[in-house]
Each structure stands twice: as structure tokens, then as C-alpha cells.
Motif scaffolding. Structure first.
Motif, PDB file in Angstrom:
ATOM      1  N   HIS A 192       0.825  -1.214   0.000  1.00  0.00           N
ATOM      2  CA  HIS A 192       0.000   0.000   0.000  1.00  0.00           C
ATOM      3  C   HIS A 192       0.857   1.261   0.000  1.00  0.00           C
TER       4      HIS A 192
ATOM      5  N   ASP B 125      -6.743   5.154   5.008  1.00  0.00           N
ATOM      6  CA  ASP B 125      -5.769   4.089   4.728  1.00  0.00           C
ATOM      7  C   ASP B 125      -6.017   2.880   5.632  1.00  0.00           C
TER       8      ASP B 125
ATOM      9  N   ARG C 153      -8.762   2.028   7.232  1.00  0.00           N
ATOM     10  CA  ARG C 153     -10.031   1.369   6.890  1.00  0.00           C
ATOM     11  C   ARG C 153      -9.881   0.500   5.645  1.00  0.00           C
ATOM     12  N   LEU C 154      -9.199   1.020   4.636  1.00  0.00           N
ATOM     13  CA  LEU C 154      -8.996   0.272   3.395  1.00  0.00           C
ATOM     14  C   LEU C 154      -8.172  -0.984   3.644  1.00  0.00           C
TER      15      LEU C 154
ATOM     16  N   ARG D  24     -10.214  -3.633   5.434  1.00  0.00           N
ATOM     17  CA  ARG D  24     -11.146  -4.329   4.519  1.00  0.00           C
ATOM     18  C   ARG D  24     -10.404  -5.335   3.649  1.00  0.00           C
ATOM     19  N   GLN D  25      -9.249  -4.939   3.142  1.00  0.00           N
ATOM     20  CA  GLN D  25      -8.478  -5.837   2.279  1.00  0.00           C
ATOM     21  C   GLN D  25      -8.000  -7.065   3.034  1.00  0.00           C
TER      22      GLN D  25
END
Length: 466
Positions: free
Chosen positions: A385, A456, A458-459, A462-463
Motif C-alpha cells: 500500500h 488508509d 479502513r482500506l 477491509r483488504q
């Protein structure tokens, strides 16, 4: 009740009932044909047919056209058949090899007569030996594997490639070996007459040692280095094997220098291969390094739908497909196994497939998939990321562009895994638990005021949770 039924060989002709058994049987037959050689398989196992299956006992009958063949197959392949069925379709717990009801019974003379078995075919160890199921057409592409799949197709079919070697890495069950076999199939189809050698790194080591003992290293080198395409699976197994690494390096050099093609798979990136010589790591990184990440929800959903297309008569509502895609996240291989098990139990019991049924059949699988996120996965995801090397997670560097992602990874490790603070610190380069506490508090404070960092987190969450 339908759950008490025994399915006969005549009923197996009905696809809705037989689909899981027949799909597993096709897979097992392909594996046996590959392992035993065409001549032995055709002589003894090709005539075998599925017989009765008893759901209560888990016993499956394999029927042979004669009593003699049944006795011979039971004696020579009984354990292999049982193991194969238990692996592919766990609902089958026992295999019984028997003669078909209308098979001719051998006379006493025939029983006493010594009937030689067909000679087992001697295969060239370097001859292509690719699984017919593993082709590009059956590989489901998503964001997690798109780069690796595209690179594999290019290596296999392009007239010329701009990268060499191709290094594909990813965790267990994500499709590395599928792509390796698909490359072999496609290369042979588009480059007829070319020579392909495919083997695991472990087999490379074993054959090299055997060649050393037999004083035939020239033959070993010639066989591998003359390949137009060399495929090496699971290269991590040569770690710490100095003499094998020496030979492997020179083999790589010869293949690449000669303009031939090389594809290598591993469970981790080159820079994370401990115990492998730096010059080998440099060569591995010289071409194209493509990773296969854990399948996201969309890819898992598409894989289930594609597999259902190969199981006629299996009616799985969309909400069940959605449930499976969200809950079975460990690997594509486990997802496929779960789907096969659901289909088998549904066919054998006659029950409709709904969420409650899936929870009952996959109780152990679902339990094992709960909170299976590892610190290694978190480090990989965060490094990707923020576009830094994963090795920075354990390095001593304190530059902001490295330190902040490292703190984010520590924070997520605390939130998403059951590991203790000292355990987390050890996985980040042997840091003290107080460093982890500081990182967690720092990220918590920053999230409250930094919308970009909060997004960032939160993303990434989720991933990681799929």
C-alpha cells in the motif's frame, strides 16, 4: 430418508447425483495416469468404473471388469486409491475394489497361473508432465493475480519476451503451480518441437545429488540447460543447500544467457528468501517479479461461480455463494475443497444448499478461517500500500516514509491478530513491546485528526479481512 440411500453404478449415470463423485474421479484418474505412466494406467486402471457409494460408512466401490484385475489393482493400488479419494473428496473414507457383478470369474487354473503385469513405463524425468486441469482457460483472473497471469501468458506464447526469468510468488494455494502448468501447456502448443523441462526445486536437488553420486553431472547439466523452457516450482526449498545453489545458479545463467525461457515459483519474494545466495537473489530479481496476493472477495466469488459451472445439477443460491466467498478466505485451494464438499454432501443427502447447511457441513473449515490474518500478511499488505519493501518492516531505518507504515502494520497486528505485544515486537525486527505500544497509541492519535491516514487504515482492514 434420502440420507440412508446407497447409490448404485446405474444411478451414477445421472449427472445431478454423480457430479461430485465423477468430478473427483476424473481428477484422480488424471493424477494416476500422470504418476504411473500411460501404459500402466491404460492396462490396469483405465477400465475401472465407479460402483456403489454408501454415505453412512463413506465406502466407495471401484469396479473392475474381472476378478483377477480387481485382485491385482487392490493389491498394487488399493492404498493409493484410498489416499487419493480422501484427499480430493473427504466424504469418501474407504475404497473397496471389486469385480463387476457380470464379470467372468477366473478358473482355478487361471488363478494359479503366473500372469505377468504389464511393464511400468519408464518416463524421461525431464519430459513435460502437466496437469490437464491447469490451463490458462481455467485460471480465474482478478486484481490479486492479474499481473502474474498476464506475465505467464506472455512468457508462454510471445515470440520474444522482454523479461527473463519470470518469478511468481505467493502463499500456499493461490495458483502458482496452476500458472506454471498453464505456461507449459501453452508453450508446447505455440512452440511445437521445443523442449520443456519442469520440476520442483526439491527434485532438482535430489537429481543433482544422484548425478553427483553416479558421476553423471554432465548428463544432468545437459538435460536441464538444453531446455527451451525451464520451469522450477517452490525454489525456497534450496535455501541452505550450498552445493545445490551453486549448480542452480549456473543453470539459471546458462538458460538466461542462451536466450531460453525460465519461470520460477516461490512462497515468498526474492528479498525474503533467507538462506539463498545473494547472486541467486540478484538473478531472480533481474527479470519480472510478479506476486499473487490473497484472493479478494470478488475473485473468490468469481472462482466459486466458475467451479459451479463444472458441477451440473448443483443449485447454489447467490446468498450462499456470497457467504462462502466471505467466510473461506485462507486460500483458493481450500475454497475449492469446501465447494466440492458442499456439493458432495448435498448430492448424497438430497438436502437443499442454504447457509445453515453450509455452516453444518463446513463447521471445521469456517472455524479455522476465523481470524486467520497473520502478521506476515499485514506486513505484505501495508508494504504494498505504501510502496515500500517488505524488508523495511524489520529494518532499523527510522525515516518517516518507512517508520509510519511500520507503525501502521504494528497497529493492525494488534487489532487483527491475537498475538501478544512481545510477539508482535519480535516479528518487527526484534523490537521491544514498548515500541509496539508507542506505535499503537501514535496511530490511534493520528487517526482522530488525519482523515487520509484513517482512510488508509479502513482500506487496509477491509483488504485484510477479505
Amino acid at each position: 430418508m434420502q440420507g440412508d440411500r446407497t447409490f448404485s453404478s446405474s444411478e451414477l449415470a445421472d449427472p445431478p447425483i454423480a457430479a461430485p463423485l465423477e468430478a473427483a474421479w476424473d481428477s484422480i484418474r488424471s493424477g494416476l495416469r500422470r504418476d504411473l505412466g500411460v501404459r500402466t494406467f491404460d492396462g490396469w486402471l483405465k477400465p475401472a468404473m465407479l460402483g456403489e457409494f454408501e454415505p453412512d460408512s463413506g465406502c466407495l466401490e471401484i469396479l473392475m471388469p474381472s476378478q483377477f484385475m480387481a485382485d491385482w489393482v487392490r493389491s498394487h493400488f488399493g492404498e493409493r486409491l484410498t489416499l487419493a479419494w480422501r484427499t480430493i473428496l473427504p466424504i469418501v473414507r474407504e475404497v473397496r475394489v471389486a469385480a463387476a457383478a457380470d464379470a467372468p470369474r477366473p478358473s482355478p487354473l487361471l488363478i494359479l497361473e503366473e500372469v505377468p503385469a504389464p511393464p511400468i513405463a519408464v518416463r524421461d524425468p525431464s519430459a513435460p508432465n502437466f496437469d490437464p486441469r491447469y490451463r490458462f482457460e481455467t485460471f480465474i483472473v482478478g486484481k490479486a493475480n492479474e499481473v502474474a497471469a498476464t506475465a505467464a501468458r506472455t512468457l508462454a506464447s510471445a515470440t520474444a519476451v522482454s523479461f527473463n526469468p519470470l518469478f511468481i510468488h505467493g502463499g500456499t494455494g493461490r495458483g502458482k503451480t496452476h500458472l506454471l502448468h498453464a505456461i507449459g501447456h501453452s508453450f508446447l502448443a505455440t512452440h511445437p518441437g521445443k523442449r520443456v523441462v519442469s520440476m520442483s526445486a526439491e527434485k532438482f536437488m535430489v537429481e543433482f545429488i544422484r548425478a553427483l553420486k553416479a558421476n553423471d553431472t554432465i548428463g544432468f547439466k545437459g538435460r536441464l540447460r538444453s531446455a527451451d523452457l525451464l520451469l522450477i516450482d517452490d525454489v525456497q526449498f534450496i535455501a541452505g543447500k550450498d552445493s545445490t545453489q551453486e549448480e542452480f545458479f549456473h543453470t539459471m545463467n546458462e538458460i538466461i544467457t542462451a536466450g531460453r525461457r525460465l519461470e520460477i515459483t516461490s512462497d515468498r519474494a526474492p528479498q525474503d528468501l533467507d538462506g539463498v545466495a545473494p547472486r541467486i537473489l540478484s538473478r531472480l530479481s533481474w527479470g519480472l517479479v510478479a506476486d499473487i496476493n490473497a484472493a479478494d472477495f470478488e475473485l473468490r466469488f468469481n472462482i466459486i461461480e466458475a467451479k459451479l459451472g463444472a458441477l451440473p445439477g448443483v443449485a447454489m443460491p447467490r446468498n450462499v455463494v456470497d457467504f462462502l466467498a466471505r467466510r473461506v478466505t485462507s486460500s483458493v485451494r481450500e475454497l475449492e475443497g469446501a465447494l466440492n464438499r458442499i456439493a458432495a454432501y448435498a448430492m448424497m443427502t438430497g438436502r437443499a444448499i442454504d447457509v445453515a447447511f453450509v455452516e453444518e457441513v463446513l463447521a471445521n473449515v469456517l472455524r479455522a478461517n476465523q481470524r486467520r490474518i497473520s502478521i506476515d500478511e499485514i506486513q505484505t499488505q501495508v508494504a504494498e500500500h505504501y510502496r515500500i519493501r517488505k524488508a523495511e518492516m524489520t529494518s532499523a531505518r527510522r525515516a518517516r516514509e518507512v517508520a509510519r507504515p511500520r507503525q501502521v502494520a504494528m497497529y493492525l497486528s494488534k487489532q487483527l491478530t491475537p498475538k501478544s505485544l512481545p510477539d508482535i515486537g519480535r516479528r518487527f525486527g526484534g523490537r521491544d513491546h514498548t515500541t509496539v505500544i508507542h506505535a499503537v497509541k501514535q496511530i490511534e492519535r493520528l487517526r482522530a485528526n488525519d482523515a487520509e491516514l484513517d482512510a488508509d487504515i479502513r482500506l487496509l482492514t477491509r483488504q485484510l479481512e477479505g
